[in-house]
Design a protein around this motif. Sequence first.
Motif, short mmCIF file in Angstrom:
data_model
loop_
_atom_site.label_atom_id
_atom_site.label_comp_id
_atom_site.label_asym_id
_atom_site.label_seq_id
_atom_site.Cartn_x
_atom_site.Cartn_y
_atom_site.Cartn_z
N ILE A 6 1.26 -0.30 -3.40
CA ILE A 6 0.60 0.95 -3.01
C ILE A 6 -0.18 0.67 -1.73
N ARG A 7 -0.06 1.54 -0.76
CA ARG A 7 -0.80 1.37 0.50
C ARG A 7 -2.30 1.48 0.28
N GLN A 8 -3.03 0.80 1.13
CA GLN A 8 -4.48 0.96 1.15
C GLN A 8 -4.80 2.23 1.91
N ALA A 41 -1.67 -4.17 -3.31
CA ALA A 41 -2.06 -3.50 -2.07
C ALA A 41 -1.08 -3.91 -0.99
N GLY A 42 -0.36 -2.94 -0.46
CA GLY A 42 0.65 -3.22 0.55
C GLY A 42 0.06 -3.72 1.86
N GLY A 57 -10.18 -3.02 2.09
CA GLY A 57 -9.60 -3.74 3.21
C GLY A 57 -8.72 -4.92 2.84
N VAL A 58 -8.28 -4.98 1.61
CA VAL A 58 -7.40 -6.07 1.17
C VAL A 58 -5.96 -5.62 1.34
#
Length: 132
Positions: A6-8, A41-42, A57-58
């Motif tokens: 999943i994108r941040q 996290a992508g 921010g990861v």
Amino acid sequence: MKALTIRQPWAGAIAHQTKRVENRSWKLPAKYEGARILIHAGAQLDRDAQVYGPHLGVYGAVVAVATVSGCHWSNDGTCCGPWGFAQTYHWTLEDVVALDEPVPAKGRLGIWTPDNELVEAVTAQIKETSRP
């Protein structure tokens, strides 16, 4: 165990905020309903997202574990509060456990199978956090 990239900032909002729905253009395969999955996290940011707060921010790491409790189509997005989008499938999430230390990993499209080393690293953290 399976994983979902999943994108941040969406992955961080699942792990550290109140986001308990993942918006997808495709329906959850029935065999995954009730499954425990890794939230990855992508490597890319969703530039249109308007989410703020710590832990967003990861990138390129597993940040949480969750149970996919169901899936439904939403025409207007209002059924899942502020996190639900219109004209998408809503994958509902429960029992989210954020990892204290994100575990680096390369993600993939769709639901993917993490290697044993990644699963063990994540599982070790979850066991540590559940100790009295």
